[in-house]
Design a protein around this motif. Sequence first.
Motif, PDB file in Angstrom:
ATOM      1  N   ARG A 204       0.827  -1.209   0.000  1.00 30.62           N
ATOM      2  CA  ARG A 204       0.000   0.000   0.000  1.00 30.62           C
ATOM      3  C   ARG A 204       0.862   1.260   0.000  1.00 30.62           C
ATOM      4  O   ARG A 204       0.639   2.183  -0.780  1.00 30.62           O
ATOM      5  N   ILE A 205       1.840   1.321   0.911  1.00 30.14           N
ATOM      6  CA  ILE A 205       2.652   2.538   1.005  1.00 30.14           C
ATOM      7  C   ILE A 205       3.605   2.641  -0.193  1.00 30.14           C
ATOM      8  O   ILE A 205       3.730   3.699  -0.808  1.00 30.14           O
ATOM      9  N   ASP A 224       9.454  -6.844  -4.681  1.00 33.63           N
ATOM     10  CA  ASP A 224       8.405  -7.327  -3.781  1.00 33.63           C
ATOM     11  C   ASP A 224       8.221  -8.808  -4.083  1.00 33.63           C
ATOM     12  O   ASP A 224       8.529  -9.265  -5.179  1.00 33.63           O
TER      13      ASP A 224
END
Length: 388
Positions: A204-205, A224
């Motif tokens: 999200r960030i 990621d």
Amino acid sequence: MAMKSAASSAIRSLLSSSSSTFSRNLHAPAERKKIVGVFYKGGEYAKLNPNFVGCVEGALGIREWLESLGHQYIVTDDKEGSNSELDKHLHDAHIIISTPFHPAYVTAERIKKAKNLELLLTAGIGSDHVDLKAAAAAGLTVAEVTGSNVVSVAEDELLRILVLVRNFLPGYHQAVNGEWNVAGIAHRAYDLEGKTIGTVGAGRIGKLLLQRLKPFNCNLLYYDRLRMNPELEKEIGAKFEEELDAMLPKCDVIVINMPLTEQTRGLFDKNRIAKCKKGVVIVNNARGAIMDTQAIADACTSGHVAGNSKTSSQKILSTTKTYETAIMIFVMNNLYRLWRGCLACATSSKGSSMAIHAKSCNDSSYFWHYHRCTGIIEFLYYLGSFIM
Ligand SMILES: NC(=O)c1ccc[n+]([C@@H]2O[C@H](COP(=O)([O-])OP(=O)(O)OC[C@H]3O[C@@H](n4cnc5c(N)ncnc54)[C@H](O)[C@@H]3O)[C@@H](O)[C@H]2O)c1
């Protein structure tokens, strides 16, 4: 007041909710619960803003509501050691509410003492202050308000990148001290344009940060365990990197945006920092333990890392002597951002999701539920499902 009316309307809408978790608990016999909230003291600042509820004085703005339902609500900032106020209430507490800014460390030892404990609720993001394995073994629910303050954090990261890359701090100190030494600033002040910026973790960030960086015309990379869908990747304009160690040497700026877990603790050790480009700027938005403190201090001192910004608690700053020494040495190229006093569920009015780690009775693995709703509502939703 605003918080209280938001709470009342959220509760009203919850009462009409047909969700199974909520209605299951609504039909359970009402029981007087003991809820312990652990927050920092607001002191003089608590008086300046009635909506500043994330502190002891504000008590999250839920005291009236909880007490009107007959529950006992203890609020304290005293959380360290076996004589702390938190420990005094552990034996009969049903719920502990805490924030990442002043975390109540819920260890296996504390869980053992807390025979009535049912819920550990974080008014913010991150549950690393809880021993999740011990909580799972005790059948506790651990819940956090995922997504609640992500905009604040992404904006803050952008600020910190700019502060370090533009060499803002020495200029600020010159101005405060009435000095004027352009060379002292200019020799290492750069534009963001054209720089390669990589985020380690693009949840999200991380995604919000990448979106905010796009107009700066940087080369954006992300690492990621999960790759974004191709449309989003294209829209954000970031390239996926399969290997962390392959991404690091390409980056002028590295931002860390992943949770502290068994896999990520100490991820940035001496060897990994050595793989980064000489002169790299590192912004660690995640927990300090992802980074080897001594290794980053040494790398800053040697100049391998040109700038480092971390989120830090006072405890880390005051107990790590070597680090404090290091701070003195490279104070100009380090920016320490203390946890800000933002209350997650008060800062967010946008859609977000709640992640609940819980344990099924027969299974030692965690399972996750996701509810889409707003920060304040999801916080109250979960609290309400345990107390009403
Ligand atoms: N400094 C602050 O004020 C502040 C505020 C909120 C959150 N945080 C920290 O930021 C972290 C990230 O928050 P978020 O809301 O973006 O979380 P998130 O869950 O949305 O994103 C985390 C990302 O990290 C990735 N990830 C996790 N473990 C990984 C691994 N071992 N290898 C590769 N990728 C991995 C996940 O796939 C995910 O995409 C939080 O866990 C918290 O520690 C800090």
